[in-house]
Scaffold this active site. Structure first.
Site, PDB file in Angstrom:
ATOM      1  N   HIS A  14       2.672 -11.520  -2.355  1.00 41.92           N
ATOM      2  CA  HIS A  14       2.724 -11.560  -3.832  1.00 41.92           C
ATOM      3  C   HIS A  14       1.382 -12.099  -4.322  1.00 41.92           C
ATOM      4  O   HIS A  14       1.110 -13.289  -4.209  1.00 41.92           O
ATOM      5  CB  HIS A  14       3.869 -12.465  -4.296  1.00 41.92           C
ATOM      6  CG  HIS A  14       4.021 -12.510  -5.784  1.00 41.92           C
ATOM      7  ND1 HIS A  14       5.222 -12.339  -6.420  1.00 41.92           N
ATOM      8  CD2 HIS A  14       3.115 -12.711  -6.787  1.00 41.92           C
ATOM      9  CE1 HIS A  14       5.067 -12.440  -7.723  1.00 41.92           C
ATOM     10  NE2 HIS A  14       3.782 -12.664  -7.975  1.00 41.92           N
ATOM     11  N   HIS A  16      -1.900 -11.689  -7.416  1.00 43.24           N
ATOM     12  CA  HIS A  16      -2.520 -11.133  -8.631  1.00 43.24           C
ATOM     13  C   HIS A  16      -4.025 -11.056  -8.415  1.00 43.24           C
ATOM     14  O   HIS A  16      -4.679 -12.080  -8.239  1.00 43.24           O
ATOM     15  CB  HIS A  16      -2.207 -12.016  -9.848  1.00 43.24           C
ATOM     16  CG  HIS A  16      -0.747 -12.105 -10.125  1.00 43.24           C
ATOM     17  ND1 HIS A  16      -0.093 -11.237 -10.970  1.00 43.24           N
ATOM     18  CD2 HIS A  16       0.198 -12.935  -9.635  1.00 43.24           C
ATOM     19  CE1 HIS A  16       1.197 -11.533 -10.996  1.00 43.24           C
ATOM     20  NE2 HIS A  16       1.401 -12.562 -10.198  1.00 43.24           N
ATOM     21  N   LYS A 100       8.039  -3.363  -8.902  1.00 41.48           N
ATOM     22  CA  LYS A 100       8.199  -4.711  -9.420  1.00 41.48           C
ATOM     23  C   LYS A 100       9.029  -4.708 -10.696  1.00 41.48           C
ATOM     24  O   LYS A 100       8.731  -3.970 -11.634  1.00 41.48           O
ATOM     25  CB  LYS A 100       6.811  -5.304  -9.708  1.00 41.48           C
ATOM     26  CG  LYS A 100       6.822  -6.727 -10.241  1.00 41.48           C
ATOM     27  CD  LYS A 100       7.284  -7.712  -9.191  1.00 41.48           C
ATOM     28  CE  LYS A 100       7.609  -9.077  -9.798  1.00 41.48           C
ATOM     29  NZ  LYS A 100       6.463  -9.942  -9.914  1.00 41.48           N
ATOM     30  N   HIS A 137      11.016 -10.553 -10.463  1.00 46.55           N
ATOM     31  CA  HIS A 137      10.732 -11.833 -11.128  1.00 46.55           C
ATOM     32  C   HIS A 137      12.064 -12.333 -11.672  1.00 46.55           C
ATOM     33  O   HIS A 137      12.566 -11.817 -12.670  1.00 46.55           O
ATOM     34  CB  HIS A 137       9.706 -11.667 -12.252  1.00 46.55           C
ATOM     35  CG  HIS A 137       9.428 -12.961 -12.954  1.00 46.55           C
ATOM     36  ND1 HIS A 137       8.255 -13.672 -12.775  1.00 46.55           N
ATOM     37  CD2 HIS A 137      10.192 -13.716 -13.781  1.00 46.55           C
ATOM     38  CE1 HIS A 137       8.311 -14.790 -13.481  1.00 46.55           C
ATOM     39  NE2 HIS A 137       9.478 -14.838 -14.111  1.00 46.55           N
ATOM     40  N   HIS A 175       8.740 -15.586  -5.603  1.00 45.69           N
ATOM     41  CA  HIS A 175       8.435 -16.985  -5.968  1.00 45.69           C
ATOM     42  C   HIS A 175       9.671 -17.797  -6.337  1.00 45.69           C
ATOM     43  O   HIS A 175       9.782 -18.269  -7.462  1.00 45.69           O
ATOM     44  CB  HIS A 175       7.381 -17.046  -7.080  1.00 45.69           C
ATOM     45  CG  HIS A 175       7.622 -16.162  -8.276  1.00 45.69           C
ATOM     46  ND1 HIS A 175       8.803 -16.131  -8.958  1.00 45.69           N
ATOM     47  CD2 HIS A 175       6.813 -15.279  -8.907  1.00 45.69           C
ATOM     48  CE1 HIS A 175       8.718 -15.279  -9.945  1.00 45.69           C
ATOM     49  NE2 HIS A 175       7.515 -14.735  -9.934  1.00 45.69           N
ATOM     50  N   ASP A 248       1.504 -15.881  -4.985  1.00 41.77           N
ATOM     51  CA  ASP A 248       1.482 -15.761  -6.448  1.00 41.77           C
ATOM     52  C   ASP A 248       0.191 -16.353  -7.008  1.00 41.77           C
ATOM     53  O   ASP A 248       0.180 -16.882  -8.123  1.00 41.77           O
ATOM     54  CB  ASP A 248       2.718 -16.415  -7.094  1.00 41.77           C
ATOM     55  CG  ASP A 248       2.959 -15.930  -8.515  1.00 41.77           C
ATOM     56  OD1 ASP A 248       2.280 -14.971  -8.940  1.00 41.77           O
ATOM     57  OD2 ASP A 248       3.811 -16.514  -9.194  1.00 41.77           O
TER      58      ASP A 248
HETATM   59  N1  OTD Z   1       3.349 -16.470 -12.775  1.00 40.94           N
HETATM   60  N2  OTD Z   1       1.290 -16.299 -13.809  1.00 40.94           N
HETATM   61  C1  OTD Z   1       1.231 -14.962 -13.580  1.00 40.94           C
HETATM   62  C2  OTD Z   1       2.222 -14.327 -12.928  1.00 40.94           C
HETATM   63  C3  OTD Z   1       3.192 -15.154 -12.261  1.00 40.94           C
HETATM   64  O1  OTD Z   1       5.481 -14.756 -12.509  1.00 40.94           O
HETATM   65  C4  OTD Z   1       4.456 -14.480 -11.901  1.00 40.94           C
HETATM   66  O2  OTD Z   1       4.417 -13.664 -10.974  1.00 40.94           O
HETATM   67  C5  OTD Z   1       0.045 -14.247 -14.050  1.00 40.94           C
HETATM   68  O3  OTD Z   1      -0.834 -14.909 -14.592  1.00 40.94           O
HETATM   69  O4  OTD Z   1      -0.041 -13.020 -13.845  1.00 40.94           O
HETATM   70  C6  OTD Z   1       2.358 -17.045 -13.437  1.00 40.94           C
HETATM   71  O5  OTD Z   1       2.431 -18.239 -13.722  1.00 40.94           O
HETATM   72 ZN    ZN Z   2       3.137 -13.345  -9.714  1.00 40.33          ZN
HETATM   73 ZN    ZN Z   3       6.809 -13.491 -11.411  1.00 38.37          ZN
END
Ligand code: OTD
Ligand code: ZN
Ligand code: ZN
Length: 349
Positions: A14, A16, A100, A137, A175, A248
């Protein structure tokens, strides 16, 4: 005392990576320690179709440092308009590894997520048929539900009914932050797993809020009470194949985080492996780190583990406190201790 630990090279289930200048700034941190990562599709606009994913994948490959050994595993962002045939074609061509699900409004860039779950039933059935995992999520977005309860309520109200409506669908609870998340995974023998982040193994909600507010610890789902952090630590270090690493890692510049209404996300890619070795040693579970970071994830996704290795050596090394981007610094997650391990080598095969 163990002084050196060699693992199959880890994967991040996971991640970003963003796009453009931010992508170029953060990708080397992940490519240095991880062989593969599940790439989150929450760009603006999101990665919705197979052709969006193909174009994003090309941009990621182009941003890789020379000689890097890293494969991005692409995902599609599920919307109420997602076409089951497009998903199936992207999966059949090997382009995507998961879809997702963001409940509309749950986290950063989730406005195009799903509000009416009946409208995605056809896609979910197609995914169950072809064995394509759904990454979830898991937070309800109902403003009447307290933010600290949103994961537990999501399991009861949304996730469990959804799994019953689509038997055989492989689901990854992304997460997880609660003991309810851990227990729900453990109560289900097949088709269900969970990723656990680095930061949720380290911080509880006091770290964010007691003695001053710490924006760099603010992420979604927000860290919960200490008893939940402990439940996550026990799950991660147990060796149970249903739990694996998804950092994450979610970079935002300091100017974007340090605002009256700051962005959510912790940037953990650079120091995750050093932190995990420290935590697993603390819990007497160094022998379980490979399962968590390198073996359980590929097994769930039906992929072989990496043949290459990553070596961690005892002893601390300075991690940069931030990385620079065109739009300002991105602060690296501070675990509040100096990790007693560092990554010392990576082999190919
Ligand atoms: N959580 N920030 C972000 C995504 C995740 O839920 C998530 O996967 C982001 O900035 O893309 C966060 O706090
Ligand atoms: Zn995330
Ligand atoms: Zn998330």
């Amino acid at each position: 005392m163990t002084q050196e630990l060699t693992l199959r090279t880890p994967d991040d289930w996971h991640l970003h990576l963003r796009d453009g200048a931010m992508l170029r700034a953060v990708l080397p941190s992940t490519a240095a320690h991880f062989a593969r990562a599940i790439i989150m599709p929450n760009l603006v606009p999101p990665v919705v179709t197979g052709s969006d994913a193909a174009a994003y994948r090309t941009r990621i490959i182009a941003a890789l440092p020379e000689g890097a050994d890293f494969t991005p595993l692409m995902t599609l962002y599920l919307t109420e308009a997602t076409d089951p045939a497009d998903v199936a074609a992207a999966h059949a061509s090997g382009l995507i590894s998961a879809v997702k699900l963001y409940p509309a409004g749950a986290t950063t860039n989730s406005a195009s997520g799903v509000a009416d779950f009946t409208r995605v039933q056809g896609v979910l059935e197609k995914m169950a048929e072809i064995g394509l995992p759904l990454c979830v999520h898991g937070e309800v977005t109902d403003p009447d539900i307290d933010i600290f309860d949103r994961e537990a309520v999501f399991i009861d109200r949304v996730l469990d009914p959804l799994r019953k409506r689509v038997p055989g669908l492989k689901v990854v609870m992304e997460h997880i932050t609660t003991s309810q998340g851990v227990e729900y995974v453990k109560a289900n023998a097949t088709d269900l797993a969970a990723t656990i982040t680095t930061h949720h193994l380290v911080i509880n909600r006091n770290h964010i809020l007691a003695g001053g507010i710490r924006p760099h610890y603010y992420c979604l789902p927000v860290a919960k009470r200490e008893e939940h952090r402990v439940a996550l630590r026990i799950a991660a270090t147990s060796g149970d194949a249903r739990f694996f690493l998804g950092t994450d890692s979610a970079p935002h510049t300091d100017p974007a985080k340090l605002q009256p209404c700051g962005c959510a996300g912790c940037f953990t890619a650079p120091n995750t492996m050093a932190i995990l070795a420290h935590l697993f040693e603390q819990d007497g579970a160094l022998d379980k780190l490979e399962a968590f970071a390198s073996l359980n994830g590929p097994a769930f996704y039906g992929l072989p583990p990496n043949n290459s290795t990553l070596t961690l050596t005892k002893g601390s090394r300075d991690t940069p406190s931030h990385i620079d981007t065109q739009d300002g610094p991105v602060t690296v997650f501070d675990p509040g201790f100096v990790p007693g391990w560092h990554v010392s080598a990576r082999s190919s095969c």
